[in-house]
Design an enzyme around this catalytic site. Structure first.
Site, PDB file in Angstrom:
ATOM      1  N   CYS A   1       7.863  83.403 -36.821  1.00 12.75           N
ATOM      2  CA  CYS A   1       6.741  82.999 -37.653  1.00 12.75           C
ATOM      3  C   CYS A   1       5.868  84.239 -37.864  1.00 12.75           C
ATOM      4  CB  CYS A   1       5.956  81.904 -36.939  1.00 12.75           C
ATOM      5  SG  CYS A   1       4.373  81.562 -37.713  1.00 12.75           S
TER       6      CYS A   1
ATOM      7  N   CYS B   1       7.511  77.287 -39.957  1.00  7.12           N
ATOM      8  CA  CYS B   1       7.016  77.179 -38.589  1.00  7.12           C
ATOM      9  C   CYS B   1       6.627  75.732 -38.282  1.00  7.12           C
ATOM     10  CB  CYS B   1       5.811  78.105 -38.408  1.00  7.12           C
ATOM     11  SG  CYS B   1       5.040  77.927 -36.785  1.00  7.12           S
TER      12      CYS B   1
END
Ligand code: IVH
Length: 671
Positions: free
Chosen positions: A426, A408
């Site tokens: 994520c 991420c």
């Protein structure tokens, strides 16, 4: 009624309905009220039900779409569907005109007559009518052979199922989706959590290639006719267009007959400026020699006719460099790639970002940092990359393909890809980007509607650690707010007032605000109507949840898991302590009997209510509101400019109410 009488009555009703369809859809001048129309259709439906042997494929009741087909059958075009050559500027236009005159052995100074029309950016189709009935409709395909899409074309109200000409005619034209209808379609697709279409042409092509015509019937498609084959009495294109109008087709009124090129150039200039005002996309104009006998003299090349040409508007495209691919993280954790571009002017605005949609698209384009790319605005606000100019790719770029990120970009958690999904996401629900997205959604318009909780403010609150979840909004203090950038005492106090106010939002708003996966505003309304409180919903079994309209096993399991996640429980606890309303509204008992359990659908804009207000009025009285018309719908309320739902409602025989009738119903009056 005996069979003979029924037959005569059915024919009369069909004649009447076709006449009123034409008035409504083609001329946009309805002669009777929706209610009266509805009565005609219902009578016809009732008779067809009683005497099924009277049902014919061209009956107006058949527009709603029959059974899905198994696959597409290919059909050969008796007259090939040619494409047009393009010219891009006045010089090329004059060359075309000179070529035409040479071909006709005319002196250069002599003017020829051109029929000039707009060039639709839609999907070309060919329709066959035999003995006055629509019998076959096909896509262009490769020009020689196309797909039989009769089942879908039948559902388009501007394609007459019968015409007053008993010969054998082929009619060609363009199917389009008006931009307004396209926007509405995309909004509802997004609300259902589905991928929106990139532009109206894709939406049209997609809708025509569906196997299930019942879905096509819901899509706001229109047909414009521009080509008539098979009527020997007609000698010119302008007469052909007039004849098509007489036959009941919608023909674009924006057209002109021009002697020589002056009128052609005027028409081109006018529409290259005014095209933005149209509710459909046009990408140029088409000029055709008016007299058909000249078509035969000039003939065609293998691909295109010599007697017609498309004069294209300057493409809304620009070339620039891809500086970087960034990844944005949405509130559900989904990662979206975004192209950062060297700023370039496109249709009047400077553009420095383009949408890359998803990682499949990145892979398909094989777009890399440093590439020269062509960007385009196809009527949408955010431009997209349509092409990568590989020949211009510098050597060092060639070695570096764009790999999807593994972590991420905001919180560095390793990304995951759910099975069968394109999107990477994520998994860290504490990721600041997700948190920010969730807070913005919570405070947003259709949710708790906290005025002043915008992007910049929420970023600051999240960065300073003042918000760990939406529940923390209710413990913000005046000092904390004043300490933020660009927040004075006045604006801070206003924000606190708005936060206080939001505690009284109805339960459906809260449910939408929580951002439960697969629960959009419509489902939130249905849920709020079916459960007495948030706690009742949180404790409901999957089978109890599935009793609610629009809730299936997937949504039910989303709801259940949401309430089991510890972080969500914490946030809900904070909301409860703060005194946020968890209770469903009481249904006023006096009027309950009238509207309770009745399903409403709204289409078009109402003068005295917003959609939300209208929905609230219904729900307060125990009714339900959904976004799509189905056989369970009791009432469709129509405002100004109703969409395709109206047509759907007519097809299903649902009661149609004007705004006045709706207000009367709310007031408890009998209709
Ligand atoms: S006439 C023989 N008229 O343009 C000429 N075409 O590249 C047949 N198109 O496939 C076409 N608007 O989809 C004609 N007013 C118009 C048009 C039009 C759009 C499309 C059509 C065709 C393509 C040709």
């Amino acid at each position: 009624m005996d069979f003979k009488d029924a037959q005569a009555r059915v024919e009369e009703l069909r004649r009447l309905i076709r006449y009123h369809d034409y008035q409504y859809y083609v001329l946009a001048k309805p002669k009777i009220s929706d209610y009266e129309y509805d009565q005609l259709l219902r009578k016809l439906q009732a008779l067809e039900e009683q005497f099924p042997q009277l049902i014919t494929p061209d009956s107006p009741t058949q527009r709603v779409g029959g059974e899905p087909i198994e696959g597409f059958v290919q059909v050969r075009h008796e007259v090939p569907m040619l494409s047009l050559d393009n010219v891009y500027d006045s010089e090329e236009l004059h060359e075309f005109d000179a070529r035409v005159k040479r071909g006709l052995s005319l002196p250069l100074e002599e003017d020829v007559e051109y029929m000039v029309e707009q060039k639709f950016d839609g999907v070309a189709v060919s329709l066959k009518y035999i003995g006055g009935s629509f019998t076959l409709g096909a896509t262009r395909g490769n020009g020689e052979v196309g797909d039989d899409i009769t089942h879908n074309l039948r559902t388009i109200p501007t394609i007459p199922l019968t015409i007053p000409d008993k010969g054998e005619l082929t009619i060609r034209g363009e199917v389009l989706m008006p931009i307004s209808g396209f926007d509405e379609l995309n909004r509802s697709l997004v609300a259902e959590g589905r991928e929106p279409f990139a532009n109206p042409r894709n939406a049209t092509a997609g809708s025509l290639k569906l196997l299930d015509p019942r879905i096509t019937a819901k899509r706001p498609l229109e047909f414009f006719a521009y080509y008539l084959i098979g009527d020997e009495d007609i000698a010119t294109q302008h007469c052909a267009l007039e004849r098509l109008e007489e036959l009941g087709f919608k023909v674009n009124p924006r057209r002109t007959l021009s002697s020589g090129l002056v009128g052609v150039e005027e028409f081109y200039e006018r529409w290259s400026v005014q095209k933005e005002k149209l509710d459909y996309h046009v990408d140029g104009i088409v000029l055709k020699l008016d007299r058909f006998e000249l078509w035969n003299i000039l003939g065609k090349t293998s691909r295109s006719p010599r007697y017609a040409v498309a004069y294209k508007f300057a493409a809304e495209q620009a070339t620039t460099t891809l500086e970087e691919v960034l990844y944005s993280v949405g509130r559900t954790g989904v990662i979206t790639p975004i192209a950062i571009l060297t700023p370039v002017r496109l249709s009047g605005t400077m553009v420095s970002r383009a949408s890359l949609h998803n990682f499949n698209e990145v892979a398909r384009l094989d777009v890399r940092k440093g590439d020269t790319v062509v960007i385009q605005k196809a009527g949408e606000i955010i431009p997209e990359i349509v092409e990568v100019l590989y020949s211009k790719r510098p050597k060092e770029v060639a070695k570096k393909p764009t790999h999807p990120p593994t972590h991420c970009p905001i919180c560095a958690t390793e990304l995951v890809r759910e099975e069968g999904m394109v999107a990477l996401s994520c998994p860290n629900i504490a990721c600041p980007a997700q948190l920010k997205g969730r807070i913005l959604h919570f405070a947003g318009r259709g949710s708790m509607d906290i005025e002043g909780m915008g992007d910049a403010l929420v970023s600051q609150l999240v960065e300073r650690g003042l918000l760990a979840d939406a529940g923390d909004i209710y413990s913000l203090t005046l000092e904390q707010l004043i300490s933020l950038e660009r927040m004075g005492e006045k604006s801070s106090q206003n924000l606190l007032d708005a936060i206080e106010e939001s505690k009284r939002q109805p339960l459906d708003r809260l449910l939408n605000a929580l951002g439960i996966p697969n629960v959009g505003s419509t489902t939130a309304v249905d849920l709020a109507h079916n459960f007495a409180s948030l706690d009742a919903l949180a404790g409901a079994s999957p089978s109890r949840l599935e009793e609610v309209e629009g809730v299936g096993p997937i949504v039910a399991s989303s709801i259940q898991s949401f309430f089991q996640v510890e972080g969500n429980r914490q946030a809900i606890k904070k909301l409860r302590t703060a005194g946020v309303n968890f209770q469903a509204e009481q249904v006023p008992s006096a009027v309950e009997s009238e509207l309770s359990r009745k399903n409403f659908v709204f289409t078009g804009s109402l003068k005295d209510f917003t959609r939300e207000q209208a929905a609230e009025e219904v729900i307060r009285r125990g009714g339900r509101v959904s976004s799509a018309v189905s056989k369970n719908t009791d009432y469709v309320v129509i405002g100004k400019k109703p969409g395709s739902k109206l047509e759907k409602a007519r097809g299903l025989g649902v009661t149609i109410l004007s705004e006045e009738e709706f207000t009367a119903l709310l007031e408890g009056k009998n209709l």
